[in-house]
Design an enzyme around this catalytic site. Structure first.
Site, PDB file in Angstrom:
ATOM      1  CG  ASP A 123      -1.873  -1.205   1.209  1.00  0.00           C
ATOM      2  OD1 ASP A 123      -2.218  -1.687   0.125  1.00  0.00           O
ATOM      3  OD2 ASP A 123      -2.208  -1.682   2.310  1.00  0.00           O
ATOM      4  CD  GLU A 124       4.680  -0.495  -0.274  1.00  0.00           C
ATOM      5  OE1 GLU A 124       3.858  -0.768  -1.177  1.00  0.00           O
ATOM      6  OE2 GLU A 124       5.289  -1.362   0.370  1.00  0.00           O
ATOM      7  N   GLY A 125       1.557   2.925  -2.650  1.00  0.00           N
ATOM      8  CA  GLY A 125       1.156   3.775  -3.778  1.00  0.00           C
ATOM      9  C   GLY A 125       1.690   3.242  -5.104  1.00  0.00           C
ATOM     10  CE  LYS A 126       2.408  -2.639  -4.265  1.00  0.00           C
ATOM     11  NZ  LYS A 126       2.154  -2.215  -2.889  1.00  0.00           N
ATOM     12  N   GLY A 184      -4.360  -4.424  -3.798  1.00  0.00           N
ATOM     13  CA  GLY A 184      -5.366  -3.403  -4.054  1.00  0.00           C
ATOM     14  C   GLY A 184      -4.630  -2.155  -4.484  1.00  0.00           C
ATOM     15  CG  HIS A 185      -1.953  -2.225  -7.020  1.00  0.00           C
ATOM     16  ND1 HIS A 185      -1.050  -2.817  -7.866  1.00  0.00           N
ATOM     17  CD2 HIS A 185      -1.662  -2.710  -5.790  1.00  0.00           C
ATOM     18  CE1 HIS A 185      -0.259  -3.626  -7.168  1.00  0.00           C
ATOM     19  NE2 HIS A 185      -0.612  -3.585  -5.914  1.00  0.00           N
ATOM     20  CB  THR A 210      -6.486 -10.364   1.573  1.00  0.00           C
ATOM     21  OG1 THR A 210      -5.954 -11.457   0.811  1.00  0.00           O
ATOM     22  CG2 THR A 210      -5.423  -9.297   1.742  1.00  0.00           C
ATOM     23  CD  GLN A 263       0.886  -9.041  -2.344  1.00  0.00           C
ATOM     24  OE1 GLN A 263       1.578  -9.705  -3.083  1.00  0.00           O
ATOM     25  NE2 GLN A 263      -0.369  -8.780  -2.637  1.00  0.00           N
ATOM     26  NE  ARG A 317      -7.566  -6.658   6.721  1.00  0.00           N
ATOM     27  CZ  ARG A 317      -6.579  -7.543   6.663  1.00  0.00           C
ATOM     28  NH1 ARG A 317      -6.262  -8.242   7.723  1.00  0.00           N
ATOM     29  NH2 ARG A 317      -5.908  -7.743   5.541  1.00  0.00           N
ATOM     30  NE  ARG A 324      -3.979   0.518   3.417  1.00  0.00           N
ATOM     31  CZ  ARG A 324      -4.110   1.273   2.327  1.00  0.00           C
ATOM     32  NH1 ARG A 324      -3.761   2.545   2.335  1.00  0.00           N
ATOM     33  NH2 ARG A 324      -4.596   0.745   1.222  1.00  0.00           N
ATOM     34  CE  LYS A 366      -1.337   7.913   1.326  1.00  0.00           C
ATOM     35  NZ  LYS A 366      -2.297   6.806   1.615  1.00  0.00           N
ATOM     36  CG  ASP A 415      -0.018  14.403   0.177  1.00  0.00           C
ATOM     37  OD1 ASP A 415       0.725  13.547  -0.344  1.00  0.00           O
ATOM     38  OD2 ASP A 415      -1.221  14.201   0.426  1.00  0.00           O
TER      39      ASP A 415
HETATM   40  P1  GDP Z   1      -0.685   0.220  -3.570  1.00  0.00           P
HETATM   41  O1  GDP Z   1      -1.279  -1.044  -3.039  1.00  0.00           O
HETATM   42  O2  GDP Z   1       0.781   0.297  -3.317  1.00  0.00           O
HETATM   43  O3  GDP Z   1      -1.016   0.477  -5.015  1.00  0.00           O
HETATM   44  O4  GDP Z   1      -1.344   1.390  -2.723  1.00  0.00           O
HETATM   45  P2  GDP Z   1      -2.915   1.566  -2.377  1.00  0.00           P
HETATM   46  O5  GDP Z   1      -3.619   2.012  -3.600  1.00  0.00           O
HETATM   47  O6  GDP Z   1      -3.428   0.360  -1.674  1.00  0.00           O
HETATM   48  O7  GDP Z   1      -2.835   2.689  -1.264  1.00  0.00           O
HETATM   49  C1  GDP Z   1      -2.273   3.931  -1.532  1.00  0.00           C
HETATM   50  C2  GDP Z   1      -3.341   5.002  -1.277  1.00  0.00           C
HETATM   51  O8  GDP Z   1      -2.715   6.264  -1.233  1.00  0.00           O
HETATM   52  C3  GDP Z   1      -4.357   5.099  -2.405  1.00  0.00           C
HETATM   53  O9  GDP Z   1      -5.596   5.495  -1.864  1.00  0.00           O
HETATM   54  C4  GDP Z   1      -3.790   6.194  -3.307  1.00  0.00           C
HETATM   55  O10 GDP Z   1      -4.790   6.853  -4.052  1.00  0.00           O
HETATM   56  C5  GDP Z   1      -3.171   7.103  -2.292  1.00  0.00           C
HETATM   57  N1  GDP Z   1      -1.983   7.832  -2.742  1.00  0.00           N
HETATM   58  C6  GDP Z   1      -1.001   7.440  -3.584  1.00  0.00           C
HETATM   59  N2  GDP Z   1      -0.026   8.376  -3.662  1.00  0.00           N
HETATM   60  C7  GDP Z   1      -0.409   9.376  -2.832  1.00  0.00           C
HETATM   61  C8  GDP Z   1       0.190  10.623  -2.436  1.00  0.00           C
HETATM   62  O11 GDP Z   1       1.285  10.975  -2.853  1.00  0.00           O
HETATM   63  N3  GDP Z   1      -0.507  11.380  -1.540  1.00  0.00           N
HETATM   64  C9  GDP Z   1      -1.703  11.000  -1.022  1.00  0.00           C
HETATM   65  N4  GDP Z   1      -2.299  11.801  -0.152  1.00  0.00           N
HETATM   66  N5  GDP Z   1      -2.300   9.838  -1.365  1.00  0.00           N
HETATM   67  C10 GDP Z   1      -1.641   9.036  -2.251  1.00  0.00           C
HETATM   68  P1  IMO Z   2      -0.808  -4.279  -2.196  1.00  0.00           P
HETATM   69  O1  IMO Z   2      -0.356  -4.835  -3.505  1.00  0.00           O
HETATM   70  C1  IMO Z   2      -0.916  -4.626   2.143  1.00  0.00           C
HETATM   71  C2  IMO Z   2      -1.017  -8.667   3.806  1.00  0.00           C
HETATM   72  C3  IMO Z   2      -2.272  -9.085   4.533  1.00  0.00           C
HETATM   73  C4  IMO Z   2      -1.671 -10.026   5.562  1.00  0.00           C
HETATM   74  C5  IMO Z   2      -0.544 -10.721   4.774  1.00  0.00           C
HETATM   75  C6  IMO Z   2      -0.940 -12.070   4.195  1.00  0.00           C
HETATM   76  O2  IMO Z   2      -2.107  -3.543  -2.278  1.00  0.00           O
HETATM   77  O3  IMO Z   2       0.263  -3.491  -1.540  1.00  0.00           O
HETATM   78  P2  IMO Z   2      -2.426 -12.821   2.126  1.00  0.00           P
HETATM   79  O4  IMO Z   2      -3.899 -12.589   1.841  1.00  0.00           O
HETATM   80  O5  IMO Z   2      -1.523 -12.292   1.075  1.00  0.00           O
HETATM   81  O6  IMO Z   2      -2.118 -14.240   2.482  1.00  0.00           O
HETATM   82  O7  IMO Z   2      -2.154 -11.974   3.480  1.00  0.00           O
HETATM   83  O8  IMO Z   2      -0.218  -9.846   3.719  1.00  0.00           O
HETATM   84  N1  IMO Z   2      -1.228  -8.182   2.425  1.00  0.00           N
HETATM   85  C7  IMO Z   2      -1.158  -6.897   2.061  1.00  0.00           C
HETATM   86  N2  IMO Z   2      -0.964  -5.786   2.817  1.00  0.00           N
HETATM   87  N3  IMO Z   2      -1.010  -4.519   0.797  1.00  0.00           N
HETATM   88  C8  IMO Z   2      -1.176  -5.627   0.033  1.00  0.00           C
HETATM   89  O9  IMO Z   2      -1.137  -5.580  -1.306  1.00  0.00           O
HETATM   90  C9  IMO Z   2      -1.294  -6.876   0.669  1.00  0.00           C
HETATM   91  N4  IMO Z   2      -1.466  -8.142   0.225  1.00  0.00           N
HETATM   92  C10 IMO Z   2      -1.425  -8.929   1.307  1.00  0.00           C
HETATM   93  O10 IMO Z   2      -2.919  -7.988   5.129  1.00  0.00           O
HETATM   94  O11 IMO Z   2      -1.060  -9.283   6.590  1.00  0.00           O
HETATM   95 MG    MG Z   3      -2.822  -1.690  -1.824  1.00  0.00          MG
END
Ligand code: GDP
Ligand code: IMO
Ligand code: MG
Length: 429
Positions: free
Chosen positions: A13-16, A40-41, A129, A223, A302, A304, A330, A332
């Site tokens: 969830d770093e913003g990939k 979840g991207h 998940t 991940q 859930r 975070r 992020k 900001d």
């Molecule tokens: P991913 O799994 O690495 O693709 O990241 P997620 O989409 O799960 O979570 C990242 C969240 O941060 C998403 O809701 C994005 O829309 C948001 N996001 C991404 N880059 C930025 C940023 O630079 N600033 C802010 N405020 N939100 C961001």
């Molecule tokens: P993205 O690509 C954050 C976490 C789950 C759990 C562990 C194992 O959006 O960054 P799993 O269902 O893979 O067996 O769960 O890994 N997890 C993630 N956490 N971002 C994800 O994907 C994740 N995919 C799995 O919360 O701790």
């Molecule tokens: Mg994600």
């Protein structure tokens, strides 16, 4: 280096998704190579928000997208995600999306087992998940998996079904669950085969042809390195290798094709699910980060867990995954903090560590050693150039570079696609 491999450098969830979407404008093909629909991207383009779990983020721009053999594919989820995106105006056809014929399938009993184990583990659960990811990978390495190519040979599946059903029926019996209904499974597979097979291709051929043409390949990791089954906070990890090297084995392109490894790094730290998190802030700091950063899981909704930036962990991720440069996202969210803390080491018992040792008990006891920096009161939200950043924000970014021993290539300042600062172009490096 013509190719770029994007990976998460923390706990996901770093913003990939945002960064892959931004880079996809210059890529010829975007490839998922591990994980499944546990990802979840999120992509924000104008007033539209797209959430992708299984499909490569490049599909939103219509870029050729590939689901590699390293991914575990839930075919029913695939059908639903394609339909959901079609509802948002994204056209997905076998011309712009290829699925590896040798990708293993996630079947309904994998999801069952994931849920049963988590329920039985109680407080010791992983916090998965719940999508059957772990059990599906177990069957892959156990040589029992049903794969995409098997959907074209359902009449010939008896021996494989014997093996996989015998394995799962024994496990199910231990949870007081009925055996797998084979006939129903076969009927369901026959139905979904019609949806999947048009997309099924030898993607290694597609990718090697792209390579010969000199096309730019963008690999999209899911991940993060700290969830890697080898290098992460085991056993609180996912069941695949999330490091950049997996892009090669998980797609059928050789290791030299991995190219520029872009580690996506959040300017603070989050984690969803159980497991150690040394810099976690279960207080008003964590709450503020969660609120400003909208830190709720894209897949499960859930909340975070949130905490300060952990430079020790990111330095370790950068080393084990061979990160060439990072995208810092992020930034900001940190606007308006008086003081920022960065973790630079751990105290475990009477020892000081500059890395996270592998034992779960040590990880759970690790006490962060912090350095403090003044924050900034100006807004960085929406900044698109380095010059738009306040001096203190630049100092924070520079200090992170020093501590993780890795340069910044991109900075992201909002969810919106274009709110991105390019420092060093990963494609032309
Ligand atoms: P991913 O799994 O690495 O693709 O990241 P997620 O989409 O799960 O979570 C990242 C969240 O941060 C998403 O809701 C994005 O829309 C948001 N996001 C991404 N880059 C930025 C940023 O630079 N600033 C802010 N405020 N939100 C961001
Ligand atoms: P993205 O690509 C954050 C976490 C789950 C759990 C562990 C194992 O959006 O960054 P799993 O269902 O893979 O067996 O769960 O890994 N997890 C993630 N956490 N971002 C994800 O994907 C994740 N995919 C799995 O919360 O701790
Ligand atoms: Mg994600």
């Amino acid at each position: 280096m013509a190719n770029v491999t994007v990976i998460g450098a923390q706990w996901g969830d770093e913003g990939k998704g945002k960064i892959v979407d931004w880079l996809a404008s210059r890529a010829d093909v975007v490839v998922r190579f591990q994980g499944g629909h546990n990802a979840g991207h999120t992509l924000v383009v104008g007033d539209q928000t797209y959430k992708l779990s299984l499909l490569p983020s490049g599909i939103v721009r219509g870029t050729l997208s590939v689901i590699g053999n390293g991914v575990v594919l839930d075919p029913w989820h695939f059908r639903d995600e394609v339909a959901k995106l079609a509802g948002q105006g994204i056209t997905i056809t076998p011309d712009n999306l290829h699925i590896a014929e040798n990708a293993p399938l996630i079947l309904p009993f994998h999801r069952d087992l994931d849920g049963l184990r988590e329920a039985a583990a109680g407080a010791g659960k992983i916090g998965t998940t719940g999508r059957g990811i772990g059990p599906a990978y177990e069957d892959k390495v156990g040589r029992r998996a049903i794969r995409v190519c098997d959907l074209a040979h359902l009449d010939d599946l008896d021996a494989q079904l014997d093996r996989i059903c015998a394995h799962h029926d024994a496990l199910r019996a231990g949870f007081n669950q009925p055996p797998i209904d084979r006939q129903r499974l076969l009927n369901d597979l026959a139905e979904i085969a019609e949806v999947i097979l048009p997309y099924a291709k030898p993607v290694w051929v597609t990718l090697n042809q792209a390579k010969k043409r000199g096309d730019r390949v963008l690999f999209e990791g899911a991940q993060g390195v700290l969830l890697d089954v080898d290098h992460g906070t085991y056993p609180f990890v996912t069941s695949s290798n999330t490091i950049a090297g997996t892009a090669s084995g998980g797609s059928g392109l050789g290791p030299s094709s991995v190219g520029f490894v872009l580690g996506i790094v959040k300017a603070y730290t989050t984690r969803v699910g159980s497991g150690p998190f040394p810099t976690e802030q279960e207080n008003d700091v964590g709450q503020r980060l969660g609120e400003r950063g909208h830190e709720f899981g894209t897949v499960t909704g859930r909340k975070r867990r949130c905490g300060w930036f952990d430079a020790v962990l990111v330095r370790q991720s950068a080393a084990v995954s061979g990160i060439t440069g990072i995208a810092l996202t992020k930034l900001d969210v940190l606007d308006g903090f008086e003081t920022l803390k960065i973790c630079t080491g751990y105290r475990i018992g009477d020892k000081v560590y500059d890395y996270l040792p592998p034992h779960a008990a040590d990880q759970a006891r690790a006490e962060p050693i912090y350095e403090e920096m003044p924050g900034w009161q100006e807004t960085t939200a929406g900044a698109r150039s380095w010059a738009d950043l306040p001096a203190q924000a630049i100092k924070y970014v520079r200090r992170i570079e020093e501590l993780i021993q890795c340069p910044v290539a991109l900075v992201s300042t909002s969810p919106e696609r274009e709110d991105t600062i390019l420092v060093r172009d990963p494609f032309s490096d």
